[in-house]
Scaffold this motif. Structure first.
Motif, PDB file in Angstrom:
ATOM      1  N   TRP A 137       0.787  -1.167   0.024  1.00 48.93           N
ATOM      2  CA  TRP A 137       0.077  -0.041  -0.118  1.00 48.93           C
ATOM      3  C   TRP A 137       0.909   1.300  -0.211  1.00 48.93           C
ATOM      4  CZ3 TRP A 137      -4.049   1.387   4.361  1.00 48.93           C
ATOM      5  CH2 TRP A 137      -4.834   2.415   4.058  1.00 48.93           C
ATOM      6  N   CYS A 169      -4.039   2.416  10.326  1.00 46.03           N
ATOM      7  CA  CYS A 169      -3.830   0.848   9.959  1.00 46.03           C
ATOM      8  C   CYS A 169      -2.359   0.391  10.392  1.00 46.03           C
ATOM      9  CB  CYS A 169      -4.037   0.325   8.516  1.00 46.03           C
ATOM     10  SG  CYS A 169      -5.730   0.413   8.029  1.00 46.03           S
ATOM     11  N   GLN A 262      -6.618  -8.200  13.343  1.00 41.69           N
ATOM     12  CA  GLN A 262      -5.502  -8.147  12.242  1.00 41.69           C
ATOM     13  C   GLN A 262      -6.345  -8.746  10.923  1.00 41.69           C
ATOM     14  OE1 GLN A 262      -2.857 -10.668  14.467  1.00 41.69           O
ATOM     15  NE2 GLN A 262      -1.231  -9.255  14.244  1.00 41.69           N
ATOM     16  N   LEU A 263      -7.060  -9.654  11.141  1.00 41.95           N
ATOM     17  CA  LEU A 263      -7.746 -10.081   9.895  1.00 41.95           C
ATOM     18  C   LEU A 263      -8.746  -9.042   9.375  1.00 41.95           C
ATOM     19  CD1 LEU A 263      -9.005 -13.958  11.253  1.00 41.95           C
ATOM     20  CD2 LEU A 263      -6.884 -13.219   9.474  1.00 41.95           C
ATOM     21  N   VAL A 264      -9.536  -8.380  10.321  1.00 42.55           N
ATOM     22  CA  VAL A 264     -10.139  -7.258   9.617  1.00 42.55           C
ATOM     23  C   VAL A 264      -9.097  -6.247   8.901  1.00 42.55           C
ATOM     24  CG1 VAL A 264     -11.727  -5.262  10.229  1.00 42.55           C
ATOM     25  CG2 VAL A 264     -12.273  -7.660  11.332  1.00 42.55           C
ATOM     26  N   ILE A 266      -6.271  -6.827   7.599  1.00 47.18           N
ATOM     27  CA  ILE A 266      -5.812  -7.290   6.096  1.00 47.18           C
ATOM     28  C   ILE A 266      -6.856  -6.950   5.385  1.00 47.18           C
ATOM     29  CG2 ILE A 266      -5.415  -9.402   5.001  1.00 47.18           C
ATOM     30  CD1 ILE A 266      -3.899 -10.268   7.406  1.00 47.18           C
ATOM     31  N   GLY A 267      -8.138  -7.247   5.605  1.00 45.61           N
ATOM     32  CA  GLY A 267      -9.216  -6.872   4.762  1.00 45.61           C
ATOM     33  C   GLY A 267      -9.268  -5.570   4.130  1.00 45.61           C
ATOM     34  N   PHE A 268      -9.268  -4.852   5.251  1.00 45.53           N
ATOM     35  CA  PHE A 268      -9.155  -3.085   4.849  1.00 45.53           C
ATOM     36  C   PHE A 268      -7.915  -2.850   3.918  1.00 45.53           C
ATOM     37  CE2 PHE A 268      -8.295   1.424   5.604  1.00 45.53           C
ATOM     38  CZ  PHE A 268      -9.574   2.132   5.619  1.00 45.53           C
ATOM     39  N   VAL A 270      -6.012  -4.734   1.868  1.00 47.84           N
ATOM     40  CA  VAL A 270      -6.218  -5.364   0.844  1.00 47.84           C
ATOM     41  C   VAL A 270      -7.479  -4.456  -0.163  1.00 47.84           C
ATOM     42  CG1 VAL A 270      -6.992  -7.323  -0.762  1.00 47.84           C
ATOM     43  CG2 VAL A 270      -5.564  -7.738   1.351  1.00 47.84           C
ATOM     44  N   ARG A 271      -8.407  -4.029   0.333  1.00 55.36           N
ATOM     45  CA  ARG A 271      -9.224  -3.407  -0.112  1.00 55.36           C
ATOM     46  C   ARG A 271      -8.630  -1.997  -0.723  1.00 55.36           C
ATOM     47  NH1 ARG A 271     -12.822   0.832   1.291  1.00 55.36           N
ATOM     48  NH2 ARG A 271     -14.690   0.949   0.245  1.00 55.36           N
ATOM     49  N   TYR A 274      -6.261  -2.573  -3.827  1.00 60.12           N
ATOM     50  CA  TYR A 274      -7.076  -2.851  -5.057  1.00 60.12           C
ATOM     51  C   TYR A 274      -8.017  -1.478  -5.544  1.00 60.12           C
ATOM     52  CZ  TYR A 274      -6.639  -7.706  -5.726  1.00 60.12           C
ATOM     53  OH  TYR A 274      -6.081  -9.127  -5.928  1.00 60.12           O
TER      54      TYR A 274
END
Length: 289
Positions: A137, A169, A262-264, A266-268, A270-271, A274
């Motif tokens: 990012w 983040c 942490q999983l949430v 990662i989702g943010f 990665v979004r 993209y």
């Protein structure tokens, strides 16, 4: 988030109070007396190097601690303050080289944290992925400005490629990282709030000439370096410890707290990656038209 049997709250209060007072002093020097801060940074770096050179017992942990301090003190804060001390004509001439150095230092610092010791914990393993995606990012954000990321304005260093969403983040990522048993996290308890507060302080002092997140790089460099020096050379308590104590959570309990976060995260992240990718494609299409 100490990993001892119990955390002495008196010691915690003392360490944080000392950190805040020292940090206020360093910020005052960084704003008003850059030459003095550069001299202190240089002198302290030499003292640290000499103490390490004459230290009889050296182990991998000691060596890594020394390397980390050298990277932060003379090669981090020292370089930034030294560049600020240069005449404006020299700054303009050397800015491309300085910017390249800052870009390399920032990216390398984040990259090496991918390989930080996970302490045998699940959150330590997941932290590697969070760090990797944060690095991607940040690279995208730096590419948006053709890696022309750094600038000096009124003796304040600015870095223009870390948006607030990335900063938040990164703060969550680092809080989880500091909870690992391999980090003495009680000394860095105020790291994230201090970095954010100092960012706002520089923003106000610089009369809001640039967006708020531009000041995070300078703020974080000062805070991380200050706390690392105080961790290595702590100012002792003027009285004996008598408690009270705070019982620590188990590593499993810390994992249960941080892994879902942490999983949430990662989702943010990665979004955001993209989203940047598609924005870049749209911009290319517009330029072609």
């Amino acid at each position: 988030m100490s990993h001892e049997i119990g955390l002495d709250l008196t010691l915690l209060f003392w360490n944080n109070l000392v950190s805040i007072l020292v940090l206020i002093f360093i910020i005052y020097l960084a704003i008003n007396y850059q030459f003095i801060l550069f001299f202190i940074t240089t002198a302290l770096s030499l003292i640290v190097a000499l103490l390490f050179l004459f230290q009889s017992n050296k182990d991998p942990i000691t060596n890594m601690g020394f390397i980390k301090l050298i990277l932060l003190l003379p090669l981090g804060l020292g370089v930034v303050i030294g560049f600020i001390c240069l005449p404006e004509s020299k700054q303009q001439k050397l800015l491309p080289w300085f910017t390249s150095y800052i870009n390399f230092a920032v990216l390398t610092n984040i990259f090496v944290m991918i390989f930080a010791n996970d302490g045998g914990t699940y959150r330590g393993i997941v932290s590697r992925f969070v760090c990797f995606f944060l690095l991607i990012w940040l690279l995208q954000e730096m590419a948006k400005v053709n890696f022309q990321t750094s600038k000096i304005n009124q003796n304040i260093f600015t870095f223009n490629s870390s948006p607030l969403s990335w900063i938040y983040c990164h703060a969550v990522y680092r809080i989880a990282l500091l909870s690992l048993p391999t980090f003495d996290s009680t000394n860095f308890l105020l790291l994230e709030p201090m970095s954010l507060v100092v960012m706002v302080v520089f923003y106000q002092i610089n009369q809001k000439r640039f967006p708020l997140p531009f000041y995070f790089g300078f703020a974080d460099t000062i805070v991380v370096t200050t706390l690392t020096v105080l961790m290595r050379y702590p100012i002792p308590l003027p009285f004996q410890l008598k408690g009270p104590y705070f019982a620590n959570l188990s590593e499993y309990q810390w994992d249960m707290i941080f892994v879902p976060i942490q999983l949430v995260l990662i989702g943010f992240v990665v979004r955001a990656i993209y989203k940047n990718r598609f924005e870049s494609k749209d911009l290319q299409i517009v330029e072609l038209k």
